[in-house]
Write a protein that holds these residues in place. Structure first.
Motif, PDB file in Angstrom:
ATOM      1  N   ILE A   1      32.335 -72.167 -78.810  1.00 27.01           N
ATOM      2  CA  ILE A   1      33.673 -72.490 -78.446  1.00 27.01           C
ATOM      3  C   ILE A   1      35.028 -73.170 -79.120  1.00 27.01           C
ATOM      4  O   ILE A   1      36.073 -72.636 -79.796  1.00 27.01           O
ATOM      5  CB  ILE A   1      33.331 -73.680 -77.303  1.00 27.01           C
ATOM      6  N   PHE A   2      34.544 -72.675 -81.093  1.00 26.88           N
ATOM      7  CA  PHE A   2      35.809 -72.454 -81.422  1.00 26.88           C
ATOM      8  C   PHE A   2      35.650 -71.490 -82.541  1.00 26.88           C
ATOM      9  O   PHE A   2      37.347 -71.689 -82.557  1.00 26.88           O
ATOM     10  CB  PHE A   2      34.656 -73.250 -83.254  1.00 26.88           C
ATOM     11  N   ALA A   3      35.462 -70.290 -82.228  1.00 25.77           N
ATOM     12  CA  ALA A   3      35.900 -69.192 -81.589  1.00 25.77           C
ATOM     13  C   ALA A   3      36.634 -68.998 -80.809  1.00 25.77           C
ATOM     14  O   ALA A   3      38.260 -68.274 -81.712  1.00 25.77           O
ATOM     15  CB  ALA A   3      35.128 -67.852 -82.254  1.00 25.77           C
ATOM     16  N   TRP A   4      37.101 -69.108 -79.589  1.00 24.71           N
ATOM     17  CA  TRP A   4      37.515 -68.920 -78.980  1.00 24.71           C
ATOM     18  C   TRP A   4      38.906 -70.033 -78.827  1.00 24.71           C
ATOM     19  O   TRP A   4      40.178 -69.589 -78.591  1.00 24.71           O
ATOM     20  CB  TRP A   4      37.371 -69.645 -77.295  1.00 24.71           C
ATOM     21  N   ASN A   5      38.448 -71.287 -79.210  1.00 27.60           N
ATOM     22  CA  ASN A   5      39.561 -72.223 -80.092  1.00 27.60           C
ATOM     23  C   ASN A   5      40.797 -71.549 -80.752  1.00 27.60           C
ATOM     24  O   ASN A   5      42.302 -71.145 -80.199  1.00 27.60           O
ATOM     25  CB  ASN A   5      39.416 -73.603 -80.275  1.00 27.60           C
ATOM     26  N   VAL A   6      40.480 -70.472 -81.713  1.00 27.90           N
ATOM     27  CA  VAL A   6      41.511 -69.914 -82.544  1.00 27.90           C
ATOM     28  C   VAL A   6      42.037 -69.127 -81.880  1.00 27.90           C
ATOM     29  O   VAL A   6      43.060 -69.059 -81.974  1.00 27.90           O
ATOM     30  CB  VAL A   6      40.539 -68.720 -83.620  1.00 27.90           C
ATOM     31  N   LEU A   7      41.844 -68.181 -80.830  1.00 27.63           N
ATOM     32  CA  LEU A   7      42.401 -67.569 -80.220  1.00 27.63           C
ATOM     33  C   LEU A   7      43.486 -68.131 -79.041  1.00 27.63           C
ATOM     34  O   LEU A   7      44.737 -67.899 -78.798  1.00 27.63           O
ATOM     35  CB  LEU A   7      41.249 -66.213 -79.315  1.00 27.63           C
TER      36      LEU A   7
END
Lengths: 408, 266
Positions: free
Chosen positions: A129-135
């Motif tokens: 979910i952290f990677a999604w948050n970057v986007l």
């Protein structure tokens, strides 16, 4: 309603540059704090292998959550067609982007390897979910900037509603993502609940609104632009609803935890026996951050006084920081349930021996880095207000109240 | 074809044909050898460096028999510290020793627990449990936290950005953050400030064809033999044999992570 005229911020140069210098100094001190922490390593902070996210994260999460909340004012005007809010749209967009950049900066500068930011932007694990948050964060900035353009350029007016709707949808996704950072943590009892995602959305409504009102009042006061009682009353009403919403979600959070007998000890920790976290919960979050401002804005006399309203907003912001302290730090300080129904007598790695809560004493560089992020957000806001036509010349009742003419 | 400009370019065709031929001749032997080598052996030859790719034909794991784990013995911890250079960490000048104690990296620790109902006391070593479904791998934004084909969960030190989300997510508190500069380090554990790390089942030993881990060896040398390391997928391995006989369980088995480290007597 009259046609709204937007004007650049017309502060006297000394005052404007003085303000910028002050903010730049705070941001610079934040930069020095980063430099110190980056060179020395995180041993100069109070963070440990137990409390892995500390004070910088409180500032970062607060700013990010408030950013999506600050955009609400624009959304209410665009998506829900409430005309009194429409003059606030441009300022709302600017503040949202500024707060998000400030928050992201703190988050990034607290990384163990901030020099590897490019890795975070090029190497993605889409299960995270952290990677999604970057986007979600970078997308938010791009979408809100495009939304701002549709507000400011009449030729693009056709896209205004679509851009506003997309920005509103995106901000809901963004805060869902932020709440899910904690909601998806199955290992820790304080997290591991889907209710954290909508709870963070309601918290963002409240914290973003409080920051918005304070900055708006300051910006208008500096340039002697009037804000009518009608608009402030509407904003106050909104704030009261959001406070009630946060209180409801606190109740749901604890009821959710109480439903499983295995979490009784966690609820007891937060509400009764958690020491500083219990104090921060009851006194910082519930009383100072929610009940006191609720009482102030609904009070027949105090609620009409703008200084008291500003005070109520400041309390909401302090309470917001307390809420993140309780949830983020308190959630980590509570010992992991490594051996359910057993007590840890000894450990070579501080595993909550005898149920002991992990200690955390933040150090000055952590605070300074966080404040630096706030200063950067305000710096961007100040420059944006000065350079662009974002703030209406007047928010007096006759300008924004659709019924002003009738009342007159 | 009426348009002369669309006539077939024979030179171009010839070039494509030659290029495809050269590519096949260049790559084919490598692909063939690679396939043969992998098919021949699932792991490195004993005592020799790994020459073949890590495969999922093995899954490394452990059985910890807590009834054999002696109170007060920290042989496994000392051996791990020495093996992986954790004993080379030094407290920064001016640091608070109590705080540093919570910031120093540790891959394995001894824990003593007591059952609340029965009062039974158990001693055990606790480290990364090398889950089949590791939460640390799920949450890592860059993919630095990863699981090898042979089941070892570890951190790619080149991809780790030091966000510590894996530390938030690990149910066993198995991970450590490197809080300071590391002046002296081992080549097999190139520790660096700002990254996260944890037990990797002595991965360098796996890749050098050694039989066991430092902690298991030390425990055996101390005369306890509480830690048994081996291949969970090989039914003939001593580990699988022991697991078949001895009742064992996973820590936090309610999370359904299918850990590679199992405990008996907890």
């Amino acid at each position: 309603m009259k046609r709204i005229v937007y004007r650049e911020w017309h502060l006297a140069p000394q005052r404007y540059w003085g303000l910028l210098a002050l903010l730049a100094i705070v941001a610079g001190i934040g930069g020095l704090a980063f430099w110190y922490m980056e060179h020395q390593g995180h041993w100069v902070t109070g963070m440990t292998n137990e409390i892995v996210w500390g004070t910088p994260h409180l500032f970062a999460i607060f700013l990010i959550v408030a950013a999506s909340g600050a955009l609400n004012l624009a959304s209410i005007g665009t998506v829900f067609g409430k005309t009194p809010y429409q003059p606030l749209g441009r300022f709302s967009g600017l503040l949202a982007v500024a707060l998000l950049i400030g928050g992201l900066l703190v988050l990034v500068l607290d990384l163990g390897r901030p020099d590897r930011l490019i890795v975070a932007m090029t190497s993605y694990n889409f299960r995270s979910i952290f990677a999604w948050n970057v986007l979600l964060y970078t997308g938010f900035i791009a979408i809100v900037l495009a939304y701002l353009v549709t507000m400011m350029d009449r030729r693009l007016r056709a896209y205004y509603k679509a851009a506003g709707t997309l920005a509103f949808t995106w901000r809901l996704l963004l805060t869902t993502g932020t709440g899910s950072i904690f909601g998806f943590i199955v290992a820790r009892q304080a997290f591991d609940t889907a209710v954290l995602a909508p709870m963070f959305i309601v918290m963002s409504f409240l914290y973003g609104l409080a920051v918005f009102i304070l900055v708006l009042m300051f910006a208008c006061a500096q340039d002697e632009r009037p804000i009518g009682a009608y608009l402030l009353n509407r904003l106050k009403g909104l704030m009261a609803i959001f406070i009630a919403g946060v209180l409801l979600f606190i109740l749901i959070y604890f009821l959710t935890k109480l439903y499983g007998a295995k979490h009784y000890d966690l609820v007891n920790y937060y509400l009764v026996s958690g020491g500083r976290y219990t104090v921060a919960f009851w006194f910082g979050w519930v009383f100072l951050g929610l009940l006191a401002p609720f009482g102030i804005i609904l009070h027949p006399v105090l609620g009409q006084d703008r200084r008291w309203l500003a005070g109520a907003c400041a309390l909401v912001i302090l309470g917001g920081m307390a809420s993140l302290y309780v949830l983020v730090i308190g959630g980590q300080a509570y010992p992991l349930s490594l051996f359910p129904d057993q007590t840890i007598l000894e450990s070579g790695f501080h595993d909550g021996v005898g149920g002991q809560i992990s200690g955390y004493a933040p150090t000055m560089p952590e605070f300074l880095l966080g404040l630096g992020g706030v200063a950067v957000a305000m710096l961007i806001t100040a420059v944006g207000l000065r350079a662009l036509q974002l703030l209406p010349e007047s928010l007096a009742d006759k300008e924004v109240d659709p019924h002003a003419a009738v009342k007159a | 074809m009426n348009n002369p400009s669309e006539a077939i370019d024979q030179g171009r065709r010839g070039f494509m044909r030659s290029a495809a031929g050269v590519a096949t001749v260049t790559l084919a032997p490598g692909v063939l050898l690679h396939t043969l080598a992998n098919a021949a052996s699932p792991g490195p030859t004993a005592g020799e460096p790994r020459a073949v790719q890590v495969t999922d034909q093995v899954r490394y794991g452990m059985l910890i028999d807590t009834t054999k784990c002696a109170e007060g013995c920290t042989a496994c911890v000392s051996a791990c510290d020495r093996e992986n250079g954790l004993d080379l960490q030094t407290m920064p000048e001016g640091a608070d020793p109590a705080l540093w104690d919570r910031q120093e990296a540790r891959w394995i620790r001894k824990v003593k627990v007591q059952d609340n109902l029965t009062g039974k006391v158990t001693n055990l070593p606790l480290m990364c449990q090398h889950c089949e479904h590791p939460p640390c791998v799920d949450v890592c934004p860059t993919g630095a936290s990863f699981k090898r084909a042979d089941g070892i969960v570890m951190v790619d030190r080149h991809l780790c950005i030091g966000c510590r989300y894996c530390m938030m997510a690990c149910p066993y508190k198995a991970r450590s953050f490197i809080h300071t500069n590391v002046e002296v380090k081992l080549t097999l554990a190139p520790r660096g400030k700002g990254c996260v790390e944890s037990c990797n089942l002595c991965v360098h030993r796996r890749d050098n064809g050694q039989a066991s881990t430092a902690c298991a060896d030390a425990c055996a040398a101390a005369g306890h033999g509480a830690i048994l390391f081996g291949d969970l997928k090989d039914p003939a391995s001593p580990l699988s044999q022991a697991l078949a006989k001895l009742p064992s369980r996973q820590l936090r088995e309610n999370l359904a992570l299918n850990t590679g480290v199992r405990y008996a007597g907890v």
